[in-house]
Design a protein around this motif. Structure first.
Motif, mmCIF file in Angstrom:
data_model
loop_
_atom_site.group_PDB
_atom_site.id
_atom_site.type_symbol
_atom_site.label_atom_id
_atom_site.label_comp_id
_atom_site.label_asym_id
_atom_site.label_seq_id
_atom_site.Cartn_x
_atom_site.Cartn_y
_atom_site.Cartn_z
ATOM 1 N N ALA A 1 1.229 4.035 -3.177
ATOM 2 C CA ALA A 1 0.825 5.672 -2.884
ATOM 3 C C ALA A 1 1.840 6.379 -3.070
ATOM 4 C CB ALA A 1 0.308 5.665 -1.245
ATOM 5 N N GLY B 1 -4.466 -1.001 -3.286
ATOM 6 C CA GLY B 1 -4.697 0.264 -3.035
ATOM 7 C C GLY B 1 -5.791 0.539 -1.761
ATOM 8 N N GLU C 1 0.863 -1.043 -0.064
ATOM 9 C CA GLU C 1 -0.015 -0.115 0.088
ATOM 10 C C GLU C 1 1.069 1.146 0.109
ATOM 11 O OE1 GLU C 1 -4.065 0.992 0.804
ATOM 12 O OE2 GLU C 1 -3.269 -0.779 0.058
ATOM 13 N N LEU D 1 -2.205 6.238 6.104
ATOM 14 C CA LEU D 1 -1.040 5.892 4.915
ATOM 15 C C LEU D 1 0.041 6.899 5.151
ATOM 16 C CD1 LEU D 1 -0.649 4.542 2.409
ATOM 17 C CD2 LEU D 1 -1.874 6.453 1.406
#
Length: 545
Positions: A159, A335, A155, A360
């Motif tokens: 990103a 994602g 993830e 995140l």
């Protein structure tokens, strides 16, 4: 809440998921080292590096926790009291380690997941539905608490893709191809089977066309120590190879990479998930790789690397598709993993997530190589329109047309042997000293102090290069144009490289050129840089360097 790790790599996986509790003052985060691993030596120092609070194992076993989170089922983890959550330990579960439990994939072994009398597993988070099916095939009871959430480490990489250019700038890659090697741990790893591959690649690949990086599994670092690892890799590191850090930095380097050489370790799957760029196999069989695992599927569909000298051909042989397919077989919910995991963990706790939490965090910029070569064997070929050159770090490859050495950055022996001495500009603060060289003053001094030197080049802060050739009355200026890339970007050549090209061209003529200015082509790999050679102006000859 207790985060329990047996090794540094297990801890790094936990650090990637801790942000799911970001901003929640109801959560207290504690760490402990689960004993029994041969690779636990670096785990506690990693906790110290992030400023976490560590509990000794005996104290950790005496307490009860609302949640115990681990990324490996191995060891005495069942002795910790509280509801347990297991997270993905790696990508794809591709290896079976001899001597561990049954012959199941490491991390999906029912013999380690089924606990009689120990703390139960409240949630086993996995990255792909196939992993639940593999659990059920081994023992249906082991699959009952498994839930597909995706991969939290991936993830962060997905990103962080927009940061690719800033990562490459931090690594000082420039227009070069960043070729990254990844080595897992154990006797079948790339570094154990081909320990000389980094040095051979560094000797073969021209410095101005390729940059090397290496990602090493944290277990191998723990086995050797970082010091010993660097000593073993010294020839490649001296040639400018980047040794990526084991936490976060390795993923930044994979995002920055243009091409990959991999063994059967799972790091390649993260690279393939980020983008479909060339990947080549350096795996030559063994007993660890599990048939039909994502890595097995990838390795059988990509080119195989033979000798290091055949690396360019192997990279050109890659065709898009296998990398993306392997990543899709390893990672579901790309994602979405951190948000899915956040929902599941708060459900186990019976809490509502904080409204302003943000799970995140982007990957940090990687560090550049510790060392950069300052002396080159320069291979030069005179062409119809100029010169083709390839620079390789001295000592790594056979001698070329001339030895180019950076003045003030290399030992006396190489400096005295140089055919071309070049000097890079000092930092601005240093040039304000009471005593400093002018560009032509330094060039004349260099030729006088080193009688074996044929040329001296002072690189000016502007990127221009003042060049003096022994026996020529006046200095020249080498002015190099940027190369227009097909995608709209521009590439700049190292002025030291084009100085070598002009040095070779002038020596090939045997005398000063009949008329100036002269335009030459400097060929470096697939790029052609246009070079203007002209007389140096007075202010250029007097510019401080």
């Amino acid at each position: 809440m207790l985060f329990a790790a047996r090794s540094a790599v297990a801890l790094y996986r936990l650090l990637d998921v801790i942000p799911v509790f970001s901003g929640d003052d109801r959560i207290t985060r504690l760490f402990t080292l689960v004993p029994g691993s041969d690779f636990g030596v670096d785990a506690l120092s990693a906790v110290d590096a992030v400023g976490g609070r560590t509990l000794p194992w005996d104290e950790a076993c005496a307490r009860t926790y609302d949640l115990v989170i681990a990324s490996s089922p191995k060891g005495d983890l069942p002795l910790l009291h509280g509801r347990h959550v297991l997270l993905p330990h790696g990508a794809g579960y591709n290896k079976s380690i001899p001597g561990e439990g049954s012959d199941s994939a490491s991390g999906l072994d029912p013999a380690m997941l089924l606990r009689d009398g120990g703390a139960p597993i409240a949630l086993h988070a996995v990255a792909h539905p196939d992993q639940v099916a593999r659990l059920a095939f081994g023992d249906v009871r082991a699959a009952r608490r498994a839930k597909v959430i995706g991969d939290p480490t991936l993830e962060r990489a997905l990103a962080s893709r927009p940061l690719r250019e800033s990562y490459r700038a931090a690594l000082r890659t420039g227009p070069r191809t960043l070729l990254t090697l990844v080595s897992t741990w154990g006797p079948e790893s790339l570094l154990r089977r081909r320990p000389d591959l980094p040095a051979r690649l560094a000797a073969h690949l021209p410095h101005d066309e390729y940059q090397l990086a290496l990602v090493v599994h944290p277990n191998e670092r723990s086995r050797l120590s970082t010091y010993e690892l660097k000593e073993q890799l010294a020839p490649a590191l001296e040639a400018g190879m980047i040794l990526a850090g084991p936490h976060e930095e390795w993923a930044s380097v994979l995002i920055a990479a243009d091409a990959l050489i991999t063994d059967h370790g799972s790091a390649a799957l993260y690279y393939c998930a980020v983008a479909d760029r060339p990947v080549v196999s350096a795996h030559h069989g063994g007993t660890e790789l599990i048939a039909d695992s994502p890595m097995h599927t990838l390795l059988r569909r990509i080119p195989q690397l033979g000798p290091a000298e055949a690396v360019q051909e192997a990279l050109l042989a890659y065709r898009p598709g296998p990398g993306r397919a392997a990543a899709e077989a390893a990672f579901a919910y790309q994602g979405e993993a951190l948000n899915r995991l956040r929902t599941e963990l708060y459900a186990v706790l019976g809490l509502t997530p904080r409204e302003f939490g943000s799970p995140l965090r982007l990957l940090p910029s990687p560090r550049p190589a510790d060392r950069s070569p300052t002396a080159f064997d320069v291979h030069a070929e005179i062409t119809t329109d100029g010169v083709r050159i390839a620079r390789r770090p001295v000592g790594a490859a056979p001698a070329g047309h001339h030895l180019a050495v950076e003045y003030g950055a290399t030992g006396e022996s190489l400096t005295r042997s140089a055919g071309l001495l070049y000097r890079r500009p000092l930092p601005t603060s240093a040039t304000r000293a009471d005593l400093a060289w002018s560009s032509d003053g330094w060039a004349q001094h260099a030729l006088s102090a080193y009688p074996g030197c044929r040329s001296a080049a002072a690189i000016l802060p502007s990127g221009l290069c003042l060049l003096r050739i022994r026996g020529h009355a006046d200095p020249y200026v080498v002015q190099t144009e940027a190369h227009d890339e097909a995608d709209g970007r521009v590439a700049h050549a190292d002025p030291a490289a084009t100085a070598s090209a002009v040095h070779a061209w002038l020596l090939a003529g045997g005398a000063p050129p009949p008329s100036l200015p002269v335009r030459l082509a400097c060929h470096i790999g697939d790029r052609c840089f246009r070079v203007l050679l002209r007389p140096a102006a007075g202010d250029e000859a007097m510019q401080m360097v």
